[in-house]
Write a protein that holds these residues in place. Structure first.
Motif: not given
Ligand SMILES: CC(C)(COP(=O)(O)OP(=O)(O)OC[C@H]1O[C@@H](n2cnc3c(N)ncnc32)[C@H](O)[C@@H]1OP(=O)(O)O)[C@@H](O)C(=O)NCCC(=O)NCCS
Length: 171
Positions: A1-11, A22-34, A49-54
């Motif tokens: 889901m985060l990969a979809r958010i990060n693929a949006d040119p507007e975001v 793959q870049e989003t996966d690497e980003l999540i690795d950085e978050f976890e290292a922090c 209300v629905d647990g949707q990742l924003l």
């Protein structure tokens, strides 16, 4: 889901470009290292209300060579269809509470490229304030890039508590 958010040119408008899976996966690795290193970081934001990742909101730590102090800053990044509902401000409020009450930080900053008006508006809604002397050139953008000039906003624990108590300055 985060990969979809990060693929949006507007975001990703004020970043270099949309991210691949793959870049989003690497980003999540950085978050976890922090989190591993500091015990805090960028938290996932879910709609209750629905647990949707924003997206994510939280704390990041800059390197010692950063042109500002303190080194810990607050940041936010949400899916475009979650904008305009106050979610970033709500999540950032919880992060500021945590930063000042649990982590006992004295002051927090936020920064963004000058044209990112939506991000600056979150900073203002939180009661953060800007001194133009704190503005800086982001070295990760090349000379002459339209996003290179960054604005910096700050708030102290004292200011945050006064604001929550209802007697903080209205800016
Ligand atoms: C920066 C970003 C998080 C701001 O999102 P946002 O939706 O504008 O900010 P908030 O979630 O605080 O919502 C505020 C808006 O919701 C409205 N709102 C509705 N209910 C609200 C509530 N209960 N509380 C506060 N605001 C509310 C506000 O009036 C405001 O509307 P406006 O944009 O029409 O003025 C978003 O644009 C984003 O993720 N951008 C891409 C990533 C990015 O650039 N991140 C920053 C990098 S430094």
């Amino acid at each position: 889901m985060l990969a979809r958010i990060n693929a949006d040119p507007e975001v990703m408008r004020y970043r270099f470009k949309p991210l691949t899976r793959q870049e989003t996966d690497e980003l999540i690795d950085e978050f976890e290292a922090c989190f591993d290193e500091h015990g805090f970081g960028l938290w996932a934001v879910e709609r209750t209300v629905d647990g949707q990742l924003l997206g994510y909101v939280g704390l990041e730590v800059a390197g010692d060579d950063a042109p500002y102090r303190p080194l810990i800053h607050i940041g936010w990044h949400l899916a475009a269809d979650a904008w305009g509902r106050g979610y970033a401000t709500e999540a950032a409020t919880a992060v500021l509470d945590h930063a000042f009450d649990e982590l006992a930080l004295a002051e927090l900053i936020a920064h963004t490229t000058a044209p990112n008006e939506r991000s600056r508006a979150v900073m203002r809604r939180l009661g953060m304030h800007r001194d133009p002397h704190d503005d800086f050139d982001a070295q990760w953008y090349p000379e002459g890039h339209p996003y290179r000039r960054f604005v910096l906003y700050r708030i102290t624990a004292e200011e945050w508590r006064a604001r929550k108590a209802g007697d903080g300055p209205v800016r």
